[in-house]
Design a protein around this motif. Structure first.
Motif, PDB file in Angstrom:
ATOM      1  N   LEU A 158       0.841  -1.192   0.000  1.00  0.00           N
ATOM      2  CA  LEU A 158       0.000   0.000   0.000  1.00  0.00           C
ATOM      3  C   LEU A 158       0.879   1.246   0.000  1.00  0.00           C
ATOM      4  CD1 LEU A 158      -2.613  -1.290   2.588  1.00  0.00           C
ATOM      5  CD2 LEU A 158      -3.061  -0.816   0.167  1.00  0.00           C
ATOM      6  N   PRO A 159       0.688   2.153  -0.958  1.00  0.00           N
ATOM      7  CA  PRO A 159       1.507   3.370  -1.039  1.00  0.00           C
ATOM      8  C   PRO A 159       1.361   4.240   0.212  1.00  0.00           C
ATOM      9  CG  PRO A 159       0.290   3.025  -3.085  1.00  0.00           C
ATOM     10  CD  PRO A 159      -0.255   2.055  -2.091  1.00  0.00           C
ATOM     11  N   SER A 160       2.440   4.912   0.574  1.00  0.00           N
ATOM     12  CA  SER A 160       2.434   5.740   1.779  1.00  0.00           C
ATOM     13  C   SER A 160       1.474   6.921   1.668  1.00  0.00           C
ATOM     14  CB  SER A 160       3.852   6.246   2.070  1.00  0.00           C
ATOM     15  OG  SER A 160       4.345   7.009   0.975  1.00  0.00           O
ATOM     16  N   CYS A 161       1.186   7.370   0.446  1.00  0.00           N
ATOM     17  CA  CYS A 161       0.280   8.504   0.286  1.00  0.00           C
ATOM     18  C   CYS A 161      -1.170   8.145   0.604  1.00  0.00           C
ATOM     19  CB  CYS A 161       0.377   9.074  -1.127  1.00  0.00           C
ATOM     20  SG  CYS A 161      -0.225   7.970  -2.424  1.00  0.00           S
ATOM     21  N   LEU A 162      -1.442   6.858   0.821  1.00  0.00           N
ATOM     22  CA  LEU A 162      -2.801   6.423   1.142  1.00  0.00           C
ATOM     23  C   LEU A 162      -3.037   6.302   2.645  1.00  0.00           C
ATOM     24  CD1 LEU A 162      -3.537   3.750  -1.622  1.00  0.00           C
ATOM     25  CD2 LEU A 162      -4.057   6.202  -1.604  1.00  0.00           C
ATOM     26  N   GLU A 163      -2.198   6.943   3.443  1.00  0.00           N
ATOM     27  CA  GLU A 163      -2.443   6.976   4.890  1.00  0.00           C
ATOM     28  C   GLU A 163      -3.765   7.720   5.109  1.00  0.00           C
ATOM     29  OE1 GLU A 163      -0.203   6.083   7.743  1.00  0.00           O
ATOM     30  OE2 GLU A 163       0.559   4.750   6.183  1.00  0.00           O
ATOM     31  N   GLY A 164      -4.757   7.004   5.545  1.00  0.00           N
ATOM     32  CA  GLY A 164      -6.085   7.577   5.709  1.00  0.00           C
ATOM     33  C   GLY A 164      -7.133   6.491   5.588  1.00  0.00           C
ATOM     34  N   VAL A 184      -6.883   9.265  -5.983  1.00  0.00           N
ATOM     35  CA  VAL A 184      -6.136   9.893  -4.892  1.00  0.00           C
ATOM     36  C   VAL A 184      -4.783  10.335  -5.451  1.00  0.00           C
ATOM     37  CG1 VAL A 184      -5.121   9.637  -2.598  1.00  0.00           C
ATOM     38  CG2 VAL A 184      -7.264   8.460  -3.159  1.00  0.00           C
ATOM     39  N   ALA A 185      -4.494  11.626  -5.367  1.00  0.00           N
ATOM     40  CA  ALA A 185      -3.230  12.149  -5.871  1.00  0.00           C
ATOM     41  C   ALA A 185      -2.067  11.648  -5.019  1.00  0.00           C
ATOM     42  CB  ALA A 185      -3.254  13.673  -5.883  1.00  0.00           C
ATOM     43  N   ARG A 186      -0.935  11.395  -5.680  1.00  0.00           N
ATOM     44  CA  ARG A 186       0.251  10.944  -4.954  1.00  0.00           C
ATOM     45  C   ARG A 186       0.698  12.021  -3.959  1.00  0.00           C
ATOM     46  NH1 ARG A 186       3.680   7.023  -6.867  1.00  0.00           N
ATOM     47  NH2 ARG A 186       2.799   7.371  -8.959  1.00  0.00           N
ATOM     48  N   ASP A 187       0.640  13.270  -4.379  1.00  0.00           N
ATOM     49  CA  ASP A 187       0.988  14.390  -3.507  1.00  0.00           C
ATOM     50  C   ASP A 187       0.043  15.535  -3.833  1.00  0.00           C
ATOM     51  OD1 ASP A 187       2.039  16.393  -1.958  1.00  0.00           O
ATOM     52  OD2 ASP A 187       4.067  16.310  -2.792  1.00  0.00           O
ATOM     53  N   ARG A 208      -7.877  11.750   4.195  1.00  0.00           N
ATOM     54  CA  ARG A 208      -6.481  11.622   4.586  1.00  0.00           C
ATOM     55  C   ARG A 208      -6.326  11.642   6.111  1.00  0.00           C
ATOM     56  NH1 ARG A 208      -3.061  12.070   0.276  1.00  0.00           N
ATOM     57  NH2 ARG A 208      -4.006  12.850  -1.672  1.00  0.00           N
ATOM     58  N   GLU A 209      -5.257  11.011   6.576  1.00  0.00           N
ATOM     59  CA  GLU A 209      -4.986  10.915   8.011  1.00  0.00           C
ATOM     60  C   GLU A 209      -4.949  12.291   8.656  1.00  0.00           C
ATOM     61  OE1 GLU A 209      -4.366   9.059  11.579  1.00  0.00           O
ATOM     62  OE2 GLU A 209      -4.456   7.940   9.698  1.00  0.00           O
ATOM     63  N   ILE A 210      -4.428  13.269   7.936  1.00  0.00           N
ATOM     64  CA  ILE A 210      -4.292  14.616   8.484  1.00  0.00           C
ATOM     65  C   ILE A 210      -5.648  15.250   8.790  1.00  0.00           C
ATOM     66  CG2 ILE A 210      -4.289  15.816   6.256  1.00  0.00           C
ATOM     67  CD1 ILE A 210      -2.107  17.648   7.377  1.00  0.00           C
ATOM     68  N   ASP A 211      -6.699  14.758   8.105  1.00  0.00           N
ATOM     69  CA  ASP A 211      -8.042  15.312   8.324  1.00  0.00           C
ATOM     70  C   ASP A 211      -8.801  14.607   9.441  1.00  0.00           C
ATOM     71  OD1 ASP A 211      -7.875  17.258   6.297  1.00  0.00           O
ATOM     72  OD2 ASP A 211      -8.335  15.760   4.770  1.00  0.00           O
TER      73      ASP A 211
END
Length: 597
Positions: free
Chosen positions: A133-139, A528-531, A590-593
């Motif tokens: 699982l790509p790291s950008c998918l934290e969420g 989901v955008a990579r960044d 996203r995790e940040i939200d």
């Protein structure tokens, strides 16, 4: 697509009460349970005569029930108990006798294969069976859809009538946790307390005059005896999700949203029915549009009575702005339109008045479907300024044959004198709610010249495509790529395609395809955008997410696909602990939200 269900509730004197989301505000009255219920297996419904379904007994689920389920009042009169017994018995007697069963409402079709409902599942660790699982998918990826708590065994049923269930996969440090939870709406809670369905289903409970009179009568009696509260709404929260003003909302266009939250262990809790601090007193579309550059969100509602459509928007802080009532030509002489979705640009809001309309009286008197098309009607596109104060600036443009339920995106061109909209146009629209396997959705680019009034349309793919998405960072501005589910036939989605709008008009724009395999079906994809913070990144630099079910193996999985690759290559596959039924729309948070909820 159920806002029009309120037309039947309007036979009762409605009292609008503004409810801030708090599950303790309304207590469910005590009702005596029915003697029948249904239990579920992984793929089919098994009828039983066991006592009513009880909450799961695991520690996690007991905790969840304590937090989200409204408790019945302990002080209920004997008269109410007696009336409850009488009405429950009457409701049970009329179930099998009054209903016509058109093919579209046949429960054997409605619950076949992966359309059958599932039970709730507490957060469960999943196995990553392919890739990582790509790291950008934290969420968390959450998808909404109908899942009836008490599926009918022999009565007519429409998938649009199912209780909302959220299927959530939370990703953290390369590990995945999955859960399935009902949105604990007032309808869900009161029926869970009773142990049987008591709220009529808007798409399938009122077919025919006798059915309408008896069910409306029973409903009125329940309200008058205090068994049901119309102030609490009968919404299903089964269509989509949106993030607005630091609230995560489960949406259904026939009612107010329901606020939900994600817990640290990947569970979902219902906070309650949400009126956005008293600013939203009526229903709202399940397809609001958020401008990623301004943070504003634009929405509307539609109604069975004029004004049929009302437009409004929220600022970046979630503050609702005043309603704009849209006047539609000849609105007092017509049936209310189905307006499920719309589009925005940086300058305008775009509404399509299609041939699909609501026929409440025809359904009651002649057992016709609630929603069907009028072949004599000419579809129209309405365009009004995005920040309009009233509808005086609304302009209508004829668009014969345009019948889209969803809108993918829209943008301005030529200094705002031209609008371009991308949307799947439904061919054979007369079958749209009757025989979905017979319809074909033709993805089109629609061009509206505001100077000349000319509307031109060009297909961009010959395939049967719907449930399409884009990079969310491109909402309301020109985008290049579209990711759409492939119907073969509808509503089964056998794969997805990537369309490149830059390839031009009157050409097949498909540049990548992923077919899931024999007997495997997915749903709406999500990009989901990579960044997301990188403004210089390519539009397609990211991943496509989707749940996929293998009907032959009876297993569901979560796929992550590389959006830039020529074949939408799978970079991660997660085996899910429970089947995910076919559903509607989803959202990635996203995790940040998480901390903002």
């Amino acid at each position: 697509m159920d806002a029009l269900s309120s037309s039947f509730m309007s036979t009762l004197p409605p009292q609008i009460q503004r409810l801030h989301y708090s599950p303790t505000k309304t207590k469910a009255p005590l009702l005596l349970p029915s003697s029948s219920s249904s239990s579920r297996t992984n793929n089919v419904i098994v009828s039983t005569t066991s006592p009513p379904k009880k909450p799961e007994t695991t520690e996690e689920n007991n905790k969840q029930q304590t937090k989200t389920t409204q408790k019945p009042s302990s002080s209920v009169s004997t008269t109410t108990n007696v009336s409850a017994v009488i009405l429950n018995t009457l409701n049970k007697l009329i179930k099998p006798k009054l209903q016509a069963q058109p093919l579209s409402l046949d429960p054997s079709r409605a619950f076949s294969n992966n359309l059958a409902p599932v039970d709730e599942l507490h957060p469960t660790q999943c196995q990553v069976t392919q890739g990582s699982l790509p790291s950008c998918l934290e969420g968390a990826y959450i998808r909404n859809g109908p899942n009836p708590q008490y599926p009918p065994r022999s009565e007519p049923y429409s998938p649009f009538d199912g209780d909302g269930m959220l299927h959530c996969i939370k990703i953290s440090q390369g590990q995945a946790t999955f859960c399935s939870r009902y949105v604990k709406t007032y309808k869900y809670t009161i029926e869970n307390t009773v142990g049987s369905p008591i709220v009529p289903r808007p798409f399938s409970s009122f077919s025919g005059p006798l059915a309408f009179l008896t069910r409306a009568g029973v409903l009125a009696a329940r309200v008058l005896t205090g068994q049901l509260s119309i102030n609490s709404g009968f919404g299903l929260a089964n269509t989509s999700l949106a993030f607005l003003g630091n609230r995560l909302l489960a949406l259904y266009e026939g009612d107010l949203p329901y606020a939900v939250r994600l817990t640290s262990n990947g569970d979902i809790e219902t906070l309650g029915r949400c009126d956005l601090d008293g600013k939203l007193v009526m229903n709202m579309t399940a397809h609001p549009k958020k401008d990623p550059e301004t943070g504003e969100m634009f929405a509307f509602r539609y109604s069975p009575m004029p004004p049929f459509v009302t437009y409004f928007w929220f600022d970046a802080n979630g503050e609702k702005q005043p309603d704009v009532h849209i006047k539609m030509p000849g609105q007092w002489l017509r049936h209310p339109p189905l307006m499920h979705d719309f589009a925005i640009t940086k300058r305008y809001a775009i509404f399509v008045d299609t041939q699909v309309q609501a026929y409440g009286m025809e359904m009651i008197l002649r057992r016709e479907p609630l929603l069907h098309s009028d072949p004599t009607k000419v579809s129209r596109i309405g365009v009004m300024p995005r920040y309009a104060k009233n509808s005086s600036q609304m302009r209508w443009f004829d668009a014969p044959g345009l019948n889209n339920i969803h809108a993918v995106n829209a943008w301005d061109e030529e200094d705002g004198n031209v609008i371009v909209m991308v949307a799947p146009n439904i061919l054979s629209v007369e079958q749209v709610f009757e025989r979905m396997e017979l319809i074909h959705c033709l993805m089109e680019k629609v061009r509206i010249d505001l100077r000349t009034g000319v509307v031109s349309r060009h297909p961009i793919s010959a395939r049967n495509l719907d449930m399409a998405v884009i990079n969310p960072g491109y909402v309301a501005k020109k985008n290049r790529y579209v990711y759409a589910a492939v119907g073969d036939p509808m509503p089964k989605m056998t794969g997805l395609v990537k369309l490149d709008l830059k390839k031009g008009e009157r050409r097949e724009c498909t540049v990548a395809t992923r077919i899931y395999g024999p007997d495997c079906y997915g749903g709406e994809p999500f990009f989901v955008a990579r960044d997301a913070a990188d403004k210089e990144a390519d539009e397609d630099d990211g991943y496509i997410l989707s749940y996929v079910h293998d009907e032959k193996a009876g297993e569901s999985k979560f796929l992550v696909m590389d959006a830039k690759s020529p074949h939408l290559d799978i970079v991660a596959e997660v085996k899910l602990p429970q089947r995910v039924p076919a559903g509607f729309h989803g959202l990635f948070v996203r995790e940040i939200d998480f901390c903002k909820l």
